[in-house]
Design an enzyme around this catalytic site. Sequence first.
Site, PDB file in Angstrom:
ATOM      1  N   LYS A 168     -14.858  -3.497  -5.313  1.00 37.03           N
ATOM      2  CA  LYS A 168     -14.777  -2.402  -5.288  1.00 37.03           C
ATOM      3  C   LYS A 168     -13.762  -1.323  -6.350  1.00 37.03           C
ATOM      4  O   LYS A 168     -14.401  -1.057  -7.134  1.00 37.03           O
ATOM      5  CB  LYS A 168     -15.837  -1.944  -4.450  1.00 37.03           C
ATOM      6  CG  LYS A 168     -17.208  -2.151  -4.020  1.00 37.03           C
ATOM      7  CD  LYS A 168     -17.848  -1.331  -2.973  1.00 37.03           C
ATOM      8  CE  LYS A 168     -18.724  -1.903  -3.102  1.00 37.03           C
ATOM      9  NZ  LYS A 168     -19.754  -1.323  -1.298  1.00 37.03           N
ATOM     10  N   LYS A 204       0.715  -0.866  -0.315  1.00 33.82           N
ATOM     11  CA  LYS A 204       0.081  -0.295   0.093  1.00 33.82           C
ATOM     12  C   LYS A 204       0.850   1.364   0.114  1.00 33.82           C
ATOM     13  O   LYS A 204       0.455   1.815  -1.199  1.00 33.82           O
ATOM     14  CB  LYS A 204      -1.013  -0.288   1.306  1.00 33.82           C
ATOM     15  CG  LYS A 204      -2.251  -1.114   1.400  1.00 33.82           C
ATOM     16  CD  LYS A 204      -2.858  -0.832   2.392  1.00 33.82           C
ATOM     17  CE  LYS A 204      -4.470  -1.832   2.110  1.00 33.82           C
ATOM     18  NZ  LYS A 204      -5.154  -2.182   3.109  1.00 33.82           N
ATOM     19  N   LYS A 236      -9.235 -10.158  -8.334  1.00 36.89           N
ATOM     20  CA  LYS A 236     -10.103  -9.779  -7.187  1.00 36.89           C
ATOM     21  C   LYS A 236     -11.451  -9.362  -7.873  1.00 36.89           C
ATOM     22  O   LYS A 236     -11.018  -7.887  -7.362  1.00 36.89           O
ATOM     23  CB  LYS A 236      -9.219 -10.879  -6.145  1.00 36.89           C
ATOM     24  CG  LYS A 236     -10.279 -10.917  -5.079  1.00 36.89           C
ATOM     25  CD  LYS A 236      -8.913 -11.074  -3.324  1.00 36.89           C
ATOM     26  CE  LYS A 236      -9.934 -10.901  -2.123  1.00 36.89           C
ATOM     27  NZ  LYS A 236      -8.910 -10.453  -1.193  1.00 36.89           N
TER      28      LYS A 236
END
Length: 344
Positions: free
Chosen positions: A208, A111, A205
Site C-alpha cells: 500500500k 525501519k 513488492k
Amino acid sequence: MSRIFSGIQPSGELHIGNYLGAVKNWIKLQHEFESIFCIVDYHAITVQYDPAHLRARRREMAISLLAAGIDPARATLFVQSQVPEHTELTWIFNTITPLGELERQTQFKEKSQRQESVAAGLLTYPVLQAADILLYRADKVPVGEDQIQHLELTRVVARRWNSQFGRLTGRKAEDGSEAREEFFPEPQPLLTPTRRIMGLDGQAKMSKSMGNTIGLLESSESIWTKLRPAVTDPKRIRKTDPGTPEVCNIYHLHKAFSPPETVEHVAVQCRTAGWGCIDCKKSLHESMERELAPIRGRAEALQAAPERLDEVLAAGAAHCRKLAKETMREVRDRMGFEPNVSPG
Ligand code: SF4
C-alpha cells in the site's frame, strides 16, 4: 493436533499481494491445524496513527479475512488488543531479552533508519511477537522468509524463559544440570510457499505504501483500469515482438490466478507473439474475476450485517482470553507472582 498462530496488521482491506502471499495459505492450513489468526493492532501503533483509522481498518481487515475464506467454524479470528495478556507477557519477556539481540534485528535496523525519533516499541516489537505466539503455546508459525529472524528470537525467548522458570523435572540435562520442563514450546517455522507478488509498476513488492496494489475487494472495473496500463516485459514494444513471460509480472499473476492450461497458453502466446499484452491481461482479468467475485460477494454480505462480524470477533477473543489466562496463571505461578484476581 498442532496449534498454529499467525498475525496480520490492521492495514484495512487486504490487497492481492498479502492475499496470495499469506492469507490463501492460512485458508489451507485451517483444515490441517488448530489455527489462531490475530489482527495485531498493538503492533500497528509503533508508528504514528489515527485512532479512528485504526478502528475502521481493523474491521476492514476482519471482513477481508472472513470473505477470503477464514472460517470461524474451523479457525479462531480475534483482535490482539482484546486479550490484554499479550502485553503482560511482553513485559515479562522484555525482562529476559538482551538489548543487543533486539538491536540486531534486520527489520528494526531498516525501519529505525527512516525515523528521526525511534520509539522503544519499534525495538521491542519482536518481543510482542514472541508473546503473541507463546501466549497460546503454538507449535508452528506460518512465516515468510523475512520473518524467520523474528521467529528465531521467539524460540530463544522460549528457551531462556524455560531455563530460568520451568519447573525442575528431576532428570538430568545433557550438560549434567537439573533439567527443567519446556513449558513454552519452541515454535517451528512453517515456511509459507510465498510468491513474491510484485506491484503493478513491476518495480517493487506490492504494498500500500508504494501505491501499486490491487485491493482484494476492488470492483471488476477498477481492477481492469489498473491492469490495462500495468508494466509488462519491457522488450515487448510492438505486438509482433516475442516476449519473455518469466520477466513479466502479468505472467506471474496468471500463475497465481489462472489454471495450468491457461498459464501454459500464456507462455506460448507470449514467446511466439501470438497475442498482444492486452489480450493476455483480458485473460488474467477473467481468471481473477472467477476467484475474486465470490470473495467480494461474501464481503458485501458481512458489510451489510456488522453484528455478524462483532459476533465472530467476540467469540474469537473469548476463546483466546481463556487460553491466555491459562498460560498466564502458570507463568505467574512459576515466576513467584500472586494469581491475577481480575474478574472475567
Ligand atoms: S503477453 Fe502477457 S506475459 Fe507476455 S509480456 Fe505481454 S502481458 Fe506479459
